[in-house]
Design an enzyme around this catalytic site. Sequence first.
Site, PDB file in Angstrom:
ATOM      1  N   GLY A  48     -41.544  23.237  12.929  1.00 44.85           N
ATOM      2  CA  GLY A  48     -40.638  24.465  12.768  1.00 44.85           C
ATOM      3  C   GLY A  48     -41.306  25.948  12.529  1.00 44.85           C
ATOM      4  O   GLY A  48     -40.959  26.918  13.186  1.00 44.85           O
ATOM      5  N   ASP A 104     -40.511  28.191   8.302  1.00 44.95           N
ATOM      6  CA  ASP A 104     -39.653  28.856   9.072  1.00 44.95           C
ATOM      7  C   ASP A 104     -38.378  29.192   8.362  1.00 44.95           C
ATOM      8  O   ASP A 104     -37.691  30.087   8.373  1.00 44.95           O
ATOM      9  CB  ASP A 104     -38.960  27.993  10.445  1.00 44.95           C
ATOM     10  CG  ASP A 104     -38.758  26.562   9.947  1.00 44.95           C
ATOM     11  OD1 ASP A 104     -39.114  25.990   8.748  1.00 44.95           O
ATOM     12  OD2 ASP A 104     -38.641  25.547  10.853  1.00 44.95           O
ATOM     13  N   ASP A 107     -34.071  25.740   3.030  1.00 46.09           N
ATOM     14  CA  ASP A 107     -32.474  25.541   3.187  1.00 46.09           C
ATOM     15  C   ASP A 107     -31.977  24.958   1.626  1.00 46.09           C
ATOM     16  O   ASP A 107     -31.939  25.907   0.854  1.00 46.09           O
ATOM     17  CB  ASP A 107     -32.213  24.266   4.008  1.00 46.09           C
ATOM     18  CG  ASP A 107     -30.859  23.883   4.467  1.00 46.09           C
ATOM     19  OD1 ASP A 107     -30.099  24.494   3.964  1.00 46.09           O
ATOM     20  OD2 ASP A 107     -30.779  23.022   5.333  1.00 46.09           O
TER      21      ASP A 107
HETATM   22  P1  IMP Z   1     -34.931  22.011   2.886  1.00 43.71           P
HETATM   23  O1  IMP Z   1     -35.838  20.842   2.345  1.00 43.71           O
HETATM   24  O2  IMP Z   1     -33.348  21.403   2.750  1.00 43.71           O
HETATM   25  O3  IMP Z   1     -35.334  23.393   2.414  1.00 43.71           O
HETATM   26  O4  IMP Z   1     -35.319  22.012   4.573  1.00 43.71           O
HETATM   27  C1  IMP Z   1     -36.687  22.574   4.995  1.00 43.71           C
HETATM   28  C2  IMP Z   1     -36.570  22.114   6.659  1.00 43.71           C
HETATM   29  O5  IMP Z   1     -35.363  21.599   7.325  1.00 43.71           O
HETATM   30  C3  IMP Z   1     -37.044  23.071   7.385  1.00 43.71           C
HETATM   31  O6  IMP Z   1     -38.439  23.252   7.279  1.00 43.71           O
HETATM   32  C4  IMP Z   1     -36.497  23.148   8.678  1.00 43.71           C
HETATM   33  O7  IMP Z   1     -37.314  22.218   9.602  1.00 43.71           O
HETATM   34  C5  IMP Z   1     -35.233  22.390   8.380  1.00 43.71           C
HETATM   35  N1  IMP Z   1     -33.956  23.196   8.579  1.00 43.71           N
HETATM   36  C6  IMP Z   1     -33.237  23.515   7.536  1.00 43.71           C
HETATM   37  N2  IMP Z   1     -32.211  24.313   7.711  1.00 43.71           N
HETATM   38  C7  IMP Z   1     -32.447  24.283   9.296  1.00 43.71           C
HETATM   39  C8  IMP Z   1     -31.465  25.090  10.077  1.00 43.71           C
HETATM   40  O8  IMP Z   1     -30.627  25.805   9.840  1.00 43.71           O
HETATM   41  N3  IMP Z   1     -31.865  25.082  11.467  1.00 43.71           N
HETATM   42  C9  IMP Z   1     -33.157  24.150  11.937  1.00 43.71           C
HETATM   43  N4  IMP Z   1     -33.774  23.581  11.017  1.00 43.71           N
HETATM   44  C10 IMP Z   1     -33.394  23.552   9.609  1.00 43.71           C
HETATM   45 MG    MG Z   2     -37.468  21.064  11.265  1.00 42.84          MG
END
Ligand code: IMP
Ligand code: MG
Length: 186
Positions: A48, A104, A107
């Site tokens: 990403g 990127d 979340d």
């Molecule tokens: P986290 O561990 O939930 O913070 O997720 C982080 C990863 O999930 C990021 O590096 C993205 O690759 C993916 N991700 C989270 N939200 C989105 C979104 O809205 N669109 C696309 N990829 C996302």
């Molecule tokens: Mg991703």
Amino acid sequence: MQLSDISDDLESTLFTEQQIADKIAELALRIDADYAGERLLLVGVLKGAVMVMADLARALTLPIEMDWMAVSSYGSGTQSSGVVKILKDLDTDLTDRKVLIVEDIIDSGLTLSWLQANLRSRGAASVEICALLRKPAAAKVQVQVRYAGFEIANEFVIGYGLDYADKYRNLRGIGVLAPHVYKNTQ
Ligand code: IMP
Ligand code: MG
């Protein structure tokens, strides 16, 4: 590819190519100032962060080094699984290095908090984070992001490196994915 090329798959437009470029330039100015005279290592999180990394690295006036990691916390769906797995590790020894993780989006924060702790445990002098997007409403753990771009609502976004099932990464802008695209696959 422009957002207008896939307008049927979009709920709305979030950021144009120009808005993204302006934000990256702003972040680069701060990073240039904070790491002046230092030997900075940028660690991009595949896949990403490729666009953010490419544009941020070129917006900096500092000489930097780049390395990459691939971790997985998602399947092909739109919800964080909370399980982080290293798919590709760094080539660089982090001992005494100043590291800036380039992401990127944050979340749930689970991926980055895990990654930051992992890189710190390798003896780095510092491990800071730069993320273009952040969804505060989705946070499950608090992560200190020193260089944060835009805060967005808790919606699934695509473009500028961000994918849905490995598609849409080559969009120049960032938009909200229309629910009809994923509602039959969850
Ligand atoms: P986290 O561990 O939930 O913070 O997720 C982080 C990863 O999930 C990021 O590096 C993205 O690759 C993916 N991700 C989270 N939200 C989105 C979104 O809205 N669109 C696309 N990829 C996302
Ligand atoms: Mg991703």
